[in-house]
Design an enzyme around this catalytic site. Sequence first.
Site, mmCIF file in Angstrom:
data_model
loop_
_atom_site.group_PDB
_atom_site.id
_atom_site.type_symbol
_atom_site.label_atom_id
_atom_site.label_comp_id
_atom_site.label_asym_id
_atom_site.label_seq_id
_atom_site.Cartn_x
_atom_site.Cartn_y
_atom_site.Cartn_z
ATOM 1 N N LYS A 195 41.535 44.102 40.992
ATOM 2 C CA LYS A 195 40.695 44.365 39.822
ATOM 3 C C LYS A 195 40.492 45.864 39.624
ATOM 4 O O LYS A 195 40.700 46.373 38.532
ATOM 5 C CB LYS A 195 39.328 43.693 39.947
ATOM 6 C CG LYS A 195 39.291 42.395 40.709
ATOM 7 C CD LYS A 195 39.791 41.220 39.918
ATOM 8 C CE LYS A 195 40.088 40.108 40.900
ATOM 9 N NZ LYS A 195 40.109 38.779 40.439
ATOM 10 N N TRP A 234 33.500 31.630 45.513
ATOM 11 C CA TRP A 234 34.802 31.612 44.829
ATOM 12 C C TRP A 234 35.510 30.301 45.194
ATOM 13 O O TRP A 234 35.562 29.924 46.367
ATOM 14 C CB TRP A 234 35.626 32.819 45.292
ATOM 15 C CG TRP A 234 36.997 32.912 44.690
ATOM 16 C CD1 TRP A 234 37.336 32.741 43.376
ATOM 17 C CD2 TRP A 234 38.211 33.207 45.388
ATOM 18 N NE1 TRP A 234 38.692 32.918 43.220
ATOM 19 C CE2 TRP A 234 39.252 33.204 44.429
ATOM 20 C CE3 TRP A 234 38.532 33.482 46.710
ATOM 21 C CZ2 TRP A 234 40.570 33.459 44.751
ATOM 22 C CZ3 TRP A 234 39.849 33.747 47.044
ATOM 23 C CH2 TRP A 234 40.856 33.725 46.083
ATOM 24 N N ASP A 289 33.563 40.093 51.730
ATOM 25 C CA ASP A 289 34.634 39.991 50.742
ATOM 26 C C ASP A 289 34.359 41.020 49.648
ATOM 27 O O ASP A 289 33.376 40.897 48.904
ATOM 28 C CB ASP A 289 34.700 38.569 50.169
ATOM 29 C CG ASP A 289 35.919 38.368 49.275
ATOM 30 O OD1 ASP A 289 36.608 39.373 48.976
ATOM 31 O OD2 ASP A 289 36.177 37.228 48.855
HETATM 32 C C1 LMR Z 1 38.955 34.533 39.818
HETATM 33 O O1 LMR Z 1 38.006 34.171 40.525
HETATM 34 O O2 LMR Z 1 39.101 34.142 38.654
HETATM 35 C C2 LMR Z 1 39.943 35.531 40.368
HETATM 36 O O3 LMR Z 1 39.552 35.931 41.643
HETATM 37 C C3 LMR Z 1 41.342 35.073 40.284
HETATM 38 C C4 LMR Z 1 41.681 33.953 41.215
HETATM 39 O O4 LMR Z 1 42.679 34.078 41.918
HETATM 40 O O5 LMR Z 1 40.980 32.939 41.248
#
Ligand code: LMR
Length: 396
Positions: free
Chosen positions: A246, A130, A211
């Site tokens: 989510k 992420w 996570d």
């Molecule tokens: C994403 O990866 O799009 C979500 O987890 C929202 C974010 O805060 O990035």
Amino acid sequence: MFDSLKALPADPILGLGIKYKKDTNPKKIDLGVGVYKDEAGNTPVLNCVKKAEQHRLTTEQSKAYISPGGSPLFNSEMAKLIFGADHKVLAEDRARIISTPGGTGALRVAGEFIKSCKSDATIWVSNPTWANHNGVFAAAGLNVKTYPYYDYENKSLDFDGMLNALKEVGKDDVVLLHACCHNPSGMDLNKEQWQQVAEVAKTVGFTPLLDMAYQGFGTGLEDDAYGLRLLADTVEEMIICSSCSKNFGLYRERIGACTIIGSSSIAVDIANSVLLYVARVIYSMPPAHGAAIVETILTSDELRTEWYGELKDMRDRINGNRKLIVDKLIEHGVTQDFSHISRQMGMFSFLGLSPEQVQQLQDDYSIYLVGSSRMSIAGYSNDNVDYLAQSIAKVL
Ligand code: LMR
């Protein structure tokens, strides 16, 4: 003082949403941020959430402070959701959990907690991960390193690369693992692979940080927690960051949880005092509204059953959309293999497009994807999937 600052670029995920909103093309499609959308393109408030809010409105007695750890009822209900009611860490009283401002708040608290354990700590994150993981942990003062994860060429998991890298990490290092619905690749470990990772974690002695941002969005609430529960069974110490954004659709309410597992009840109490201090000096205490909604749902048989149904509907739509785009790409003459999308899990998959092709989708067709070609699977519907598939075919 501010004169010394240089402007930073927009966030790679959140910045896209701003561009999308400004776009006047009626055919525009937002496949950027990971926010669930229904067939009509809306992100509705779940019915169970509406009912829990209604209940809260009439029963709430006070807005006085709670504590840095948040609501005890929310925390104990979350522990059961994460581990299952009968897990050994609960029976052995080795887990402590605090409410946090969203999953990101949990990650930041975890980062600061790790820093308190070891001032020069290293955290290993998957490559890719992420986009915000790096920033959150670097801001907490951790060294962030990566282990191999996604094999872009074969659109699959580089499991050998991952396992070999994990065998080499330091025993005092932390390894971040996505519990399910890997963001951004959608590529999850199977049960056998989780078992191997758990063995390596035990042998090497590193601390896993799980996570868990998407519990219930993959195959179901229980299956999605398989790897997490196995690791919690195997290692002595572990950290878990959960999000209710989510699975309860509570994005803007900012509610999540940070859980720590210690080697004993006494050891985890000491660790928890540090965790509470970390929360106190960052934000003092978490927002209460989201936690109140979640605890109301989880303690009511009726609302809980309704939530299971609404969660299943979201999961089924995402999984249906995965198959839909694969079929539509074939229908629109794309010969390149995109079948990996239907084998992956959760909100995202990579299309495997170049940054130029992603830009072209945005410039010529008003289709918004993150630069890595990560696609938010809930972002399209039966109404616009043909336009999406045709546009992808054209840029290919
Ligand atoms: C994403 O990866 O799009 C979500 O987890 C929202 C974010 O805060 O990035």
